[in-house]
Design an enzyme around this catalytic site. Sequence first.
Site, PDB file in Angstrom:
ATOM      1  N   ASP A 198       0.830  -1.211   0.000  1.00 27.14           N
ATOM      2  CA  ASP A 198       0.000   0.000   0.000  1.00 27.14           C
ATOM      3  C   ASP A 198       0.869   1.268   0.000  1.00 27.14           C
ATOM      4  O   ASP A 198       1.422   1.654   1.037  1.00 27.14           O
ATOM      5  CB  ASP A 198      -0.909  -0.030   1.234  1.00 27.14           C
ATOM      6  CG  ASP A 198      -1.980   1.051   1.175  1.00 27.14           C
ATOM      7  OD1 ASP A 198      -1.636   2.236   0.984  1.00 27.14           O
ATOM      8  OD2 ASP A 198      -3.169   0.708   1.316  1.00 27.14           O
TER       9      ASP A 198
ATOM     10  N   ASP B 243       4.966  -6.514  -3.509  1.00 29.11           N
ATOM     11  CA  ASP B 243       3.963  -7.528  -3.169  1.00 29.11           C
ATOM     12  C   ASP B 243       4.689  -8.864  -3.033  1.00 29.11           C
ATOM     13  O   ASP B 243       5.061  -9.488  -4.023  1.00 29.11           O
ATOM     14  CB  ASP B 243       2.895  -7.610  -4.261  1.00 29.11           C
ATOM     15  CG  ASP B 243       1.807  -8.627  -3.914  1.00 29.11           C
ATOM     16  OD1 ASP B 243       1.978  -9.372  -2.911  1.00 29.11           O
ATOM     17  OD2 ASP B 243       0.805  -8.688  -4.638  1.00 29.11           O
TER      18      ASP B 243
ATOM     19  N   ASN C 179       9.223  -9.167   8.609  1.00 31.14           N
ATOM     20  CA  ASN C 179       8.035  -8.941   9.440  1.00 31.14           C
ATOM     21  C   ASN C 179       6.725  -9.200   8.704  1.00 31.14           C
ATOM     22  O   ASN C 179       5.732  -9.595   9.311  1.00 31.14           O
ATOM     23  CB  ASN C 179       8.069  -7.486   9.951  1.00 31.14           C
ATOM     24  CG  ASN C 179       6.762  -7.047  10.549  1.00 31.14           C
ATOM     25  OD1 ASN C 179       6.417  -7.422  11.674  1.00 31.14           O
ATOM     26  ND2 ASN C 179       5.987  -6.257   9.812  1.00 31.14           N
TER      27      ASN C 179
ATOM     28  N   TYR D 140      -1.490 -20.844  10.024  1.00 30.60           N
ATOM     29  CA  TYR D 140      -0.713 -19.699  10.523  1.00 30.60           C
ATOM     30  C   TYR D 140       0.428 -20.188  11.423  1.00 30.60           C
ATOM     31  O   TYR D 140       1.578 -19.755  11.294  1.00 30.60           O
ATOM     32  CB  TYR D 140      -1.635 -18.738  11.279  1.00 30.60           C
ATOM     33  CG  TYR D 140      -0.925 -17.528  11.837  1.00 30.60           C
ATOM     34  CD1 TYR D 140      -0.422 -16.538  10.994  1.00 30.60           C
ATOM     35  CD2 TYR D 140      -0.754 -17.370  13.216  1.00 30.60           C
ATOM     36  CE1 TYR D 140       0.229 -15.422  11.503  1.00 30.60           C
ATOM     37  CE2 TYR D 140      -0.105 -16.264  13.733  1.00 30.60           C
ATOM     38  CZ  TYR D 140       0.390 -15.293  12.874  1.00 30.60           C
ATOM     39  OH  TYR D 140       1.044 -14.194  13.385  1.00 30.60           O
TER      40      TYR D 140
ATOM     41  N   LYS E 245       4.579 -19.706  11.128  1.00 33.87           N
ATOM     42  CA  LYS E 245       5.380 -19.061  12.169  1.00 33.87           C
ATOM     43  C   LYS E 245       6.423 -20.031  12.740  1.00 33.87           C
ATOM     44  O   LYS E 245       7.544 -19.639  13.044  1.00 33.87           O
ATOM     45  CB  LYS E 245       4.458 -18.515  13.259  1.00 33.87           C
ATOM     46  CG  LYS E 245       3.626 -17.336  12.802  1.00 33.87           C
ATOM     47  CD  LYS E 245       4.463 -16.076  12.688  1.00 33.87           C
ATOM     48  CE  LYS E 245       4.441 -15.400  11.380  1.00 33.87           C
ATOM     49  NZ  LYS E 245       5.261 -14.180  11.330  1.00 33.87           N
TER      50      LYS E 245
ATOM     51  N   THR F  12      -2.225  -3.939  17.622  1.00 37.82           N
ATOM     52  CA  THR F  12      -2.278  -3.075  16.454  1.00 37.82           C
ATOM     53  C   THR F  12      -3.756  -2.719  16.317  1.00 37.82           C
ATOM     54  O   THR F  12      -4.604  -3.302  17.012  1.00 37.82           O
ATOM     55  CB  THR F  12      -1.844  -3.854  15.207  1.00 37.82           C
ATOM     56  OG1 THR F  12      -2.758  -4.955  15.040  1.00 37.82           O
ATOM     57  CG2 THR F  12      -0.433  -4.415  15.356  1.00 37.82           C
TER      58      THR F  12
END
Length: 251
Positions: free
Chosen positions: A40, A64, A93, A159, A163, A194
């Site tokens: 973005d 991307d 990150n 997920y 990780k 966040t």
Amino acid sequence: MSARLQDRTALVTGSTDGIGVAVARALAAEGAHVVVSGRDTGRGEKVVAGIAEWGGRATFVRADLARGATAVRELAEAARTATGATLDILVNNAAMLLTPTPTGEVPEEVIDRALAINVKAAFLLTGLVAPEMAARGSGAIVNIGSISGLAGSAGSALYSTTKAAIHSLTKSWAAEYGPHGVRVNTVAPGPTFTEKVAALEEYLAPMIMRMPSRRASTPDEVAKAVVFLVGDDASNIHGATLSVDGGHSAI
Ligand SMILES: NC(=O)c1ccc[n+]([C@@H]2O[C@H](COP(=O)([O-])OP(=O)(O)OC[C@H]3O[C@@H](n4cnc5c(N)ncnc54)[C@H](OP(=O)(O)O)[C@@H]3O)[C@@H](O)[C@H]2O)c1
């Protein structure tokens, strides 16, 4: 601003939002020239402008990371051009966060996309950046892992797998690049508020209330751990996992 990272160059993937923004700001506040990256452009340019406002140095490079080796190579090259130097610091990150879903209901394209962004991109980027650091004899890489990579959790198999892979890569890269002066470590956040994650407060509350700290982390608390690990105060720390999880992984 202090100057623990004066004259160093840093690339933080996924620094247009969330924890990555705090990491980019914290590295810039220590004097590093930071490459802010993500898809973005609007959010990225805003992060850069915010850093420039107080005299920090940052440049936005759009990437991307779902687009594979070409996108990763372009990012590494653009980061080098933007900072005018081989990177001193890399923070892997960027990640696709996933809502809990039963294993049998995860679409194949989501599996491919999560592995591409969360694992493959970090693998490819490190494979480009770490050898340059090693050739120079110095560098620091931090991979952002998660408490989800340390323990199993129903509905979070995909997920957690990505990780856990990141945690494993830290150890392999510490073995591979450490002898050439490149330190590789993991920061493993627990729930971190966040904007996106704070919206899930109600869902996360039972987990948070079991944590010794009884509260989620802030992005700034995670960023401080990254600053420590990439700086000279961590000069003989290799292959470590620094949890910023309010004690979640300890009990
Ligand atoms: N927040 C937590 O509670 C928590 C807990 C444990 C671990 N973590 C880890 O901390 C890291 C940051 O998480 P977060 O909560 O800050 O996530 P976030 O708010 O969703 O931010 C993710 C970042 O990754 C970027 N990104 C996503 N897909 C991308 C793609 N295809 N290409 C390039 N960049 C992409 C996003 O940028 P664009 O949208 O601009 O592409 C954004 O800057 C992740 O590794 C996550 O696994 C977070």
